[in-house]
Design a protein around this motif. Structure first.
Motif, PDB file in Angstrom:
ATOM      1  N   ASN A  18       1.072  -1.258  -0.200  1.00  0.00           N
ATOM      2  CA  ASN A  18      -0.074   0.057   0.015  1.00  0.00           C
ATOM      3  C   ASN A  18       0.846   1.229   0.022  1.00  0.00           C
ATOM      4  O   ASN A  18       0.367   2.256  -0.709  1.00  0.00           O
ATOM      5  CB  ASN A  18      -0.970  -0.136   1.280  1.00  0.00           C
ATOM      6  CG  ASN A  18      -2.140  -1.101   0.965  1.00  0.00           C
ATOM      7  OD1 ASN A  18      -2.149  -1.628  -0.036  1.00  0.00           O
ATOM      8  ND2 ASN A  18      -3.185  -1.223   2.208  1.00  0.00           N
ATOM      9  N   HIS A 184     -14.524   1.018  -2.467  1.00  0.00           N
ATOM     10  CA  HIS A 184     -13.638   0.471  -3.175  1.00  0.00           C
ATOM     11  C   HIS A 184     -13.825   0.453  -4.640  1.00  0.00           C
ATOM     12  O   HIS A 184     -13.390  -0.858  -5.102  1.00  0.00           O
ATOM     13  CB  HIS A 184     -13.024  -0.761  -2.374  1.00  0.00           C
ATOM     14  CG  HIS A 184     -12.189  -0.522  -0.991  1.00  0.00           C
ATOM     15  ND1 HIS A 184     -11.029  -0.890  -0.847  1.00  0.00           N
ATOM     16  CD2 HIS A 184     -12.436   0.424  -0.146  1.00  0.00           C
ATOM     17  CE1 HIS A 184     -10.483  -0.722   0.210  1.00  0.00           C
ATOM     18  NE2 HIS A 184     -11.335   0.254   0.689  1.00  0.00           N
ATOM     19  N   SER A 204      -7.553  -1.399  -3.195  1.00  0.00           N
ATOM     20  CA  SER A 204      -7.980  -2.706  -3.556  1.00  0.00           C
ATOM     21  C   SER A 204      -9.328  -2.493  -4.142  1.00  0.00           C
ATOM     22  O   SER A 204     -10.024  -1.241  -4.061  1.00  0.00           O
ATOM     23  CB  SER A 204      -7.959  -3.659  -2.548  1.00  0.00           C
ATOM     24  OG  SER A 204      -8.971  -3.201  -1.476  1.00  0.00           O
ATOM     25  N   VAL A 218     -12.780  -9.387  -2.966  1.00  0.00           N
ATOM     26  CA  VAL A 218     -11.522  -8.393  -2.806  1.00  0.00           C
ATOM     27  C   VAL A 218     -10.407  -8.588  -4.009  1.00  0.00           C
ATOM     28  O   VAL A 218      -9.871  -9.778  -3.779  1.00  0.00           O
ATOM     29  CB  VAL A 218     -11.029  -8.192  -1.438  1.00  0.00           C
ATOM     30  CG1 VAL A 218      -9.874  -6.967  -1.389  1.00  0.00           C
ATOM     31  CG2 VAL A 218     -12.082  -8.300  -0.419  1.00  0.00           C
ATOM     32  N   ASP A 219     -10.306  -7.725  -4.816  1.00  0.00           N
ATOM     33  CA  ASP A 219      -9.297  -7.658  -6.016  1.00  0.00           C
ATOM     34  C   ASP A 219      -8.111  -6.908  -5.589  1.00  0.00           C
ATOM     35  O   ASP A 219      -8.287  -5.677  -5.273  1.00  0.00           O
ATOM     36  CB  ASP A 219     -10.057  -7.274  -7.355  1.00  0.00           C
ATOM     37  CG  ASP A 219      -9.239  -7.344  -8.448  1.00  0.00           C
ATOM     38  OD1 ASP A 219      -7.959  -7.803  -8.267  1.00  0.00           O
ATOM     39  OD2 ASP A 219      -9.327  -6.971  -9.536  1.00  0.00           O
ATOM     40  N   TYR A 220      -7.051  -7.544  -5.136  1.00  0.00           N
ATOM     41  CA  TYR A 220      -6.066  -6.876  -5.041  1.00  0.00           C
ATOM     42  C   TYR A 220      -4.808  -6.834  -6.158  1.00  0.00           C
ATOM     43  O   TYR A 220      -3.649  -6.248  -6.019  1.00  0.00           O
ATOM     44  CB  TYR A 220      -5.075  -7.736  -3.686  1.00  0.00           C
ATOM     45  CG  TYR A 220      -5.844  -7.569  -2.443  1.00  0.00           C
ATOM     46  CD1 TYR A 220      -5.699  -6.676  -1.807  1.00  0.00           C
ATOM     47  CD2 TYR A 220      -6.491  -8.820  -2.136  1.00  0.00           C
ATOM     48  CE1 TYR A 220      -6.313  -6.656  -0.524  1.00  0.00           C
ATOM     49  CE2 TYR A 220      -7.229  -8.821  -0.935  1.00  0.00           C
ATOM     50  CZ  TYR A 220      -6.951  -7.747   0.005  1.00  0.00           C
ATOM     51  OH  TYR A 220      -7.636  -7.712   0.945  1.00  0.00           O
TER      52      TYR A 220
END
Length: 261
Positions: A18, A184, A204, A218-220
């Motif tokens: 991050n 997000h 994200s 959740v797409d990182y």
């Protein structure tokens, strides 16, 4: 026209991932050759509300443009105030900033210790006074979306008391748009009769309900993103969304490198 950049949900946690994503977005904004009148960071600056996270945020955020900060549900009001705003106090962090003819109202929707959002009586009174204080256009920012977004993770922790909030905004006649973060995912709808724009996250992406069976909730992996809000001389709000890939360099804005059409 007024050009605002909205950066949201950096979730700075002292980890490299991050940190790098926030640094990349800041470098992108600082390299833009044109004028950006202000950058609004719409909450969840830190991931745990720790002082060290805000100290790192202070180093990472854009330096070329005025930056206005507001808390989200992951933030600590006390630490944010001390480290990033250089002030003391208690209660909601509500702010007024004048950007040309446009008034920015940064409304604190965070509830200490909770993930969902709400406005206190103090905030409602402050907002009513701010809306009644002038006659020019106003753009309102808060962290929590005041509407359902069909997101399994976000809808249960959105803003409560949205009808009172809507009545206040609609009655003013000055509000040209509302922007928030928290979800997000970039999205647009209408609230209180004006555009509502949900800014994307740096950290994200959260999937809406129709994607959750086949895609990660959740797409990182997707690149960090931000929004640009343009308020023109007629009061019309136009929003552009941008992603910032790892291939971005400051040379990206060099006219000599532009592709031929």
């Amino acid at each position: 026209m007024i050009v605002l950049a909205q950066v949201s949900d950096t979730h700075i946690d002292l980890g490299e991932r991050n940190t790098e994503r926030t640094r990349r977005v800041a470098a992108y904004l600082d390299a833009i050759p044109g004028r950006i009148d202000a950058v609004v960071v719409s909450g969840d600056i830190a991931d745990h509300g720790a002082v060290a996270e805000y100290e790192l945020a202070r180093q990472l955020l854009p330096s070329r443009h005025p930056v206005y900060l507001m808390p989200g549900n992951h933030d600590s009001r006390d630490a944010l105030r001390r480290v990033l705003l250089g002030s003391e106090g208690t209660g909601p962090i509500n702010q007024i900033h004048q950007v040309g003819e446009l008034t920015l109202l940064l409304v604190d929707s965070s509830v200490p210790g909770q993930s969902w959002g709400a406005l206190t009586d103090e905030t409602y009174a402050w907002l009513a006074d701010a809306l009644a204080a002038g006659s020019g256009p106003v753009m309102v920012f808060l962290h929590h979306p005041p509407v359902r977004l069909f997101s399994p993770l976000v809808d249960p922790i959105r803003l409560v008391g949205d009808e009172q909030f809507a009545d206040l905004l609609a009655g003013s006649g000055r509000v040209v748009g509302v922007a928030c973060g928290h979800a997000h995912t970039p999205a647009t709808t209408v609230f209180a009769g004006v555009p509502l724009v949900i800014g994307p996250s740096v950290a994200s992406i959260l999937a809406p309900q129709w994607e959750t069976r086949e895609c990660p909730m959740v797409d990182y992996t997707s690149p960090p993103a931000l929004a640009f809000h343009v308020v023109d001389d007629t009061g019309r709000l136009t929003t552009h969304f941008r992603t910032v890939s790892k291939r971005f360099t400051e040379n990206a804005f060099d006219p000599a490198l532009a592709p031929r059409s």
